[in-house]
Design an enzyme around this catalytic site. Structure first.
Site, PDB file in Angstrom:
ATOM      1  N   ASN A  10       0.860  -1.135   0.152  1.00 25.22           N
ATOM      2  CA  ASN A  10      -0.061  -0.209   0.129  1.00 25.22           C
ATOM      3  C   ASN A  10       0.931   1.255   0.049  1.00 25.22           C
ATOM      4  O   ASN A  10       1.480   1.645   1.117  1.00 25.22           O
ATOM      5  CB  ASN A  10      -0.989   0.076   1.253  1.00 25.22           C
ATOM      6  N   TRP A  11       1.298   1.819  -1.126  1.00 23.98           N
ATOM      7  CA  TRP A  11       1.944   2.960  -1.144  1.00 23.98           C
ATOM      8  C   TRP A  11       1.220   4.213  -0.723  1.00 23.98           C
ATOM      9  O   TRP A  11       1.983   5.374  -0.485  1.00 23.98           O
ATOM     10  CB  TRP A  11       2.416   3.216  -2.867  1.00 23.98           C
ATOM     11  N   LYS A  12       0.168   4.108  -0.178  1.00 24.31           N
ATOM     12  CA  LYS A  12      -0.712   5.590   0.138  1.00 24.31           C
ATOM     13  C   LYS A  12      -0.270   6.626  -0.810  1.00 24.31           C
ATOM     14  O   LYS A  12      -0.159   6.221  -2.011  1.00 24.31           O
ATOM     15  CB  LYS A  12      -0.202   5.850   1.619  1.00 24.31           C
ATOM     16  N   HIS A  95      -9.764   1.190   4.808  1.00 25.41           N
ATOM     17  CA  HIS A  95      -8.328   1.405   5.382  1.00 25.41           C
ATOM     18  C   HIS A  95      -8.809   2.557   6.407  1.00 25.41           C
ATOM     19  O   HIS A  95      -9.496   3.454   6.252  1.00 25.41           O
ATOM     20  CB  HIS A  95      -7.425   2.088   4.401  1.00 25.41           C
ATOM     21  N   GLU A  97      -7.197   4.985   7.511  1.00 26.03           N
ATOM     22  CA  GLU A  97      -7.011   6.282   7.115  1.00 26.03           C
ATOM     23  C   GLU A  97      -8.187   6.914   6.648  1.00 26.03           C
ATOM     24  O   GLU A  97      -8.602   8.151   6.694  1.00 26.03           O
ATOM     25  CB  GLU A  97      -5.627   6.448   6.528  1.00 26.03           C
ATOM     26  N   GLU A 165      -5.534  -4.877  10.642  1.00 27.70           N
ATOM     27  CA  GLU A 165      -4.488  -3.713  10.891  1.00 27.70           C
ATOM     28  C   GLU A 165      -4.851  -2.964  12.222  1.00 27.70           C
ATOM     29  O   GLU A 165      -5.708  -1.993  12.268  1.00 27.70           O
ATOM     30  CB  GLU A 165      -4.712  -2.807   9.651  1.00 27.70           C
ATOM     31  N   GLY A 171       2.035   2.437  10.835  1.00 24.09           N
ATOM     32  CA  GLY A 171       2.913   3.676  10.832  1.00 24.09           C
ATOM     33  C   GLY A 171       3.622   4.072  12.028  1.00 24.09           C
ATOM     34  O   GLY A 171       4.150   4.976  12.150  1.00 24.09           O
ATOM     35  N   SER A 203       3.119  -1.583  10.405  1.00 24.03           N
ATOM     36  CA  SER A 203       4.563  -1.868  10.829  1.00 24.03           C
ATOM     37  C   SER A 203       5.143  -3.255  10.398  1.00 24.03           C
ATOM     38  O   SER A 203       6.175  -3.473  10.778  1.00 24.03           O
ATOM     39  CB  SER A 203       4.965  -1.388  12.144  1.00 24.03           C
TER      40      SER A 203
HETATM   41  P1  PGA Z   1       2.703   0.610   7.677  1.00 19.86           P
HETATM   42  O1  PGA Z   1       1.282   0.918   7.172  1.00 19.86           O
HETATM   43  O2  PGA Z   1       3.156  -0.728   7.142  1.00 19.86           O
HETATM   44  O3  PGA Z   1       3.537   1.793   7.142  1.00 19.86           O
HETATM   45  O4  PGA Z   1       2.457   0.579   9.165  1.00 19.86           O
HETATM   46  C1  PGA Z   1       0.427  -0.230   6.623  1.00 19.86           C
HETATM   47  C2  PGA Z   1      -1.124   0.005   6.493  1.00 19.86           C
HETATM   48  O5  PGA Z   1      -1.588   1.156   6.823  1.00 19.86           O
HETATM   49  O6  PGA Z   1      -1.593  -0.579   5.443  1.00 19.86           O
END
Ligand code: PGA
Length: 241
Positions: A10-12, A95, A97, A165, A171, A203
């Site tokens: 997931n590159w966001k 997600h 976010e 998650e 993060g 993470s």
């Molecule tokens: P992260 O993000 O690996 O940077 O913790 C995972 C995600 O939000 O899908």
């Protein structure tokens, strides 16, 4: 559990055309016919077309979101059908976010899943508890509740991958422990009678990925930050059963 694992990147909102070249060119060479896992790259919308040049039978494409409408006057939105036409096989939905910054509710998530499925996309549905819920100890119930609402629609479980998650691990550099991951994955597998593949995210990096992937009830990993650096990502995808 099948032997092959899913490794989802997931590159966001990161990356450029150069990132695609620097990351996906060597990845494409690394993941040849003998490679045993499936990689799913989810770049920002604008890089999907470019990334397609490097997809192969082991590297699929996904998007990070889709609209909750079919088509029409929704300025700035991208439909599931458009993503399918672009060559995506998967779409991440719900997600944390998106839930947090864009007020994505279960009702919106229901619509997105239905539209994704009717466009032929498989859904990667993100779920997980926040720190407060974890501290209180009622995290399993909270995840069941979330799933009951998010999946409160007719759907084929083969077309839904659950991504556990925990919000406190995304993060933060603080991945859930093997025991914590095992507990959630085991309970979800039991409750839903192994109907869904369940991946872990939060993470994940080159140092912890192989131990996580070795857990029997873990179908794969969802990787954010560590998927943006080829050397780090290579350590993760190097996993062999
Ligand atoms: P992260 O993000 O690996 O940077 O913790 C995972 C995600 O939000 O899908």
């Amino acid at each position: 559990m099948e032997n092959h694992k899913l490794i989802i990147a997931n590159w966001k909102m990161n990356g450029s055309v150069n990132t695609v070249l620097n990351l996906l060119k060597p990845l494409n060479q690394f993941c040849n016919m003998d490679y045993s896992n499936e990689i799913i790259i989810c770049p920002p919308y604008t890089l999907i077309q470019e990334a397609k040049n490097f997809s192969n039978s082991k590297i699929s494409l996904g998007a990070q979101n889709c609209s909750d409408h079919t088509d029409g006057a929704f300025t700035g939105e991208i439909s599931a059908k458009m993503l399918a036409e672009l060559g995506c096989k998967y779409v991440i939905i719900g997600h944390s976010e998106r839930r947090k910054y864009y007020n994505e509710t279960s009702k919106i998530i229901n619509s997105k899943i239905l539209l994704a499925h009717s466009a032929g996309l498989k859904v990667i549905l993100c779920i997980g508890e926040d720190q407060e819920t974890r501290n209180k100890g009622n995290y399993l119930d909270s995840i069941y509740k979330q799933l009951n609402s998010d999946l409160n629609i007719e759907h084929d479980p083969n077309n839904v991958i659950l991504a556990y998650e925990p919000l406190w691990s995304i993060g933060t550099g603080n991945a859930a422990s093997i025991e914590q991951i095992e507990e959630i994955h085991f309970n979800l597998s039991e409750r839903f009678e192994n109907k869904y593949k369940i991946v872990y995210g939060g993470s994940v990096n080159g140092s912890n990925a192989h131990d996580i992937l070795a857990i029997n009830s873990v179908a794969g990993v969802l990787v954010g930050a560590a998927s943006l650096n080829f050397d780090e990502f290579k350590k993760i995808i190097d996993y062999k059963n």
